[in-house]
Design an enzyme around this catalytic site. Sequence first.
Site, PDB file in Angstrom:
ATOM      1  N   HIS A 214      -2.505 119.145  79.314  1.00 56.12           N
ATOM      2  CA  HIS A 214      -3.216 119.877  78.261  1.00 56.12           C
ATOM      3  C   HIS A 214      -4.719 119.785  78.346  1.00 56.12           C
ATOM      4  CE1 HIS A 214       0.796 120.342  76.769  1.00 56.12           C
ATOM      5  NE2 HIS A 214       0.313 121.453  76.254  1.00 56.12           N
ATOM      6  N   GLU A 458      11.769 126.141  77.244  1.00 57.58           N
ATOM      7  CA  GLU A 458      11.005 125.244  78.112  1.00 57.58           C
ATOM      8  C   GLU A 458      11.795 123.987  78.482  1.00 57.58           C
ATOM      9  OE1 GLU A 458       7.343 124.242  76.144  1.00 57.58           O
ATOM     10  OE2 GLU A 458       8.307 124.092  74.200  1.00 57.58           O
ATOM     11  N   ASP A 482       6.453 123.343  80.830  1.00 53.79           N
ATOM     12  CA  ASP A 482       7.438 122.289  80.603  1.00 53.79           C
ATOM     13  C   ASP A 482       8.737 122.589  81.331  1.00 53.79           C
ATOM     14  OD1 ASP A 482       6.188 120.280  79.066  1.00 53.79           O
ATOM     15  OD2 ASP A 482       6.093 121.660  77.380  1.00 53.79           O
TER      16      ASP A 482
END
Length: 604
Positions: A214, A458, A482
Amino acid sequence: MTRQSPRAAKPRGRRPGGDGQTVFQGLGVAPGIAIGPAHVHGVELPAFAECAIAPDQTEAERGRFRAAVEASKKQLSKLKQKTAGLPAAAAEELGYLLDAHVQMLSQSRLVRGVEKRIVENLTTAETAVRAEAEAIAEAFEAMDDSYLAQRVQDVREVGARLVRNLTQTPWGAFKNLPEGAIVVAEEITPADTAVMDPAIVGGFATVIGGAEGHTAIMARALGLPAVLGVADLVGAVRPGDTVIVDGNEGKVIARPTAATLERYEKRRLEYAKEERQLARLSKLPSVSKDGIEFALGANLELPREVEQALAAGAASIGLLRSEFLFMNRSDVPDEEEQYQQLAEIVKGMAGRVVTVRTLDVGGEKLASALGDLSPGPNPALGLRAIRLSLARPELLDAQLAAILRAGAHGPLRILVPMVATVDEMKQVREAVGKAARRLVRKGIPIADPLPPLGAMIEIPAAALAADALARVCDFLALGTNDLTMYALAIDRGDEQVAHLYNPLHPAVLRLIQFTAEAALRNRIPVSICGEIAGDPRYTALLAGLGIRELSMSPIKIPRVKSRVRNLDVQSAAARARVVMEQWDTKAIAGLVDEFNEGLVRAKE
Ligand code: PEP
Ligand code: MG
């Protein structure tokens, strides 16, 4: 004979390349080139008020200091745990450094000196730390000893950490930096990047971090060139050194020669020119050569990106990561505060659909507001995202109510992260209904009709059960970041295995294809909002697999649009069929790249 500590015996070589130009290779995670003075994160002291204390306050002040020492030790030990993920040499190097910092906090000259200054000079702990750290650093500098000379920066870093803890300054408060500063650090968290102002920070480089984590996503969102996973960076850059961050090539150059500087200045201008040319595409439709329309949306990490999304010609917000509401704070935002912020974004998008994802924390994304959250033994598989929201209904209810209220100002959708089962979607739909009834009873305006509710696909199990999920969802959004991580068991934020992270693995492609087909069979929209949506390398393949909606960081929209406009979807579908028959990732990459090269040649 004096005994040398193992650390002292080992020359650490903290400054590869001496004082001259040094080139480091890392992972280029956010494109662009930035050149500026280094801000070595952790060395600068945060601002604090100077004041004297009364003699009867010295005990309390020493108590504050001791608490800051303990907090600092805890932080250092957490950081040391993370070094386990680095290549061996870098882990060793950083490990020595962190151990040295811990030593400086344990019955050291620094600790004794600070306590003495508090008592004798009647100063606050902050003032005492600054004075003592500076006195030690100056004494080391004055000695003709190369080992001690290398300790100077360490003393200042430890002093800064203590003052930061004493003043409770958020770690990433990048204030008072020179314009265009390049932030150099061991690690920068997503929350740190959230407080970076792109008008001040030019770019950043770190030791820890992978391309799909992130922090990388935030760097792209802010348009800040960034290179992560630079193993030798620690200690090799001093505050104020000129640094080049080349996010395109994954290079960091400290103290460049005049010739290098000139070459990179030129490249920087060329890149900016290319960006300006691409920006002209913002008003043109995203339609392929054979007339198939694509919806190119924006992923938003922070409200301030609305402007960027509009400027890039985003058709919608395909993913609003609501985590920003919970970052850099110690309390949970209430329904009203969340509503205000979301409503601003909905209004700002002026009639374009905003897809609000409910809180997706846990795993690598820890929100400081939920301070009591334990990462658990395996954070990636633990109490995170929708699992956490369902376990803490007060969190989910406030968030859903805020979203429903924001929906009174424009079209929106609700997206649920990390869904694994049909039951989770049913529970969320029930919670939406309950929140809506509560608001209606109170006469508070909400979205009417209720917003579409969708699941992030995901988790591989969700992709394989996409048929079933499609029946209880109004739309699906593929979170390929993910999905790739869980399918391949490769941590997306770990630079050590970054080379193995590959969405072109046939297993990942099959999961994408199966989900796209399940959505089609159930006649509900499906989009991709993982990072591959913003990489033109994948555009033709995804179009060939039946995807028509892509959501990405706003800066990525022009390049993907250019690719869409150059594409014949029929031939992309034919190529995708060939790709899906392959089992070798390299062969797949070859087929994808060959097809893309054909597109580029046709354009020229
Ligand atoms: C994803 O996993 O692909 C996704 C879009 O969500 P995030 O990157 O926020 O986990
Ligand atoms: Mg995700």
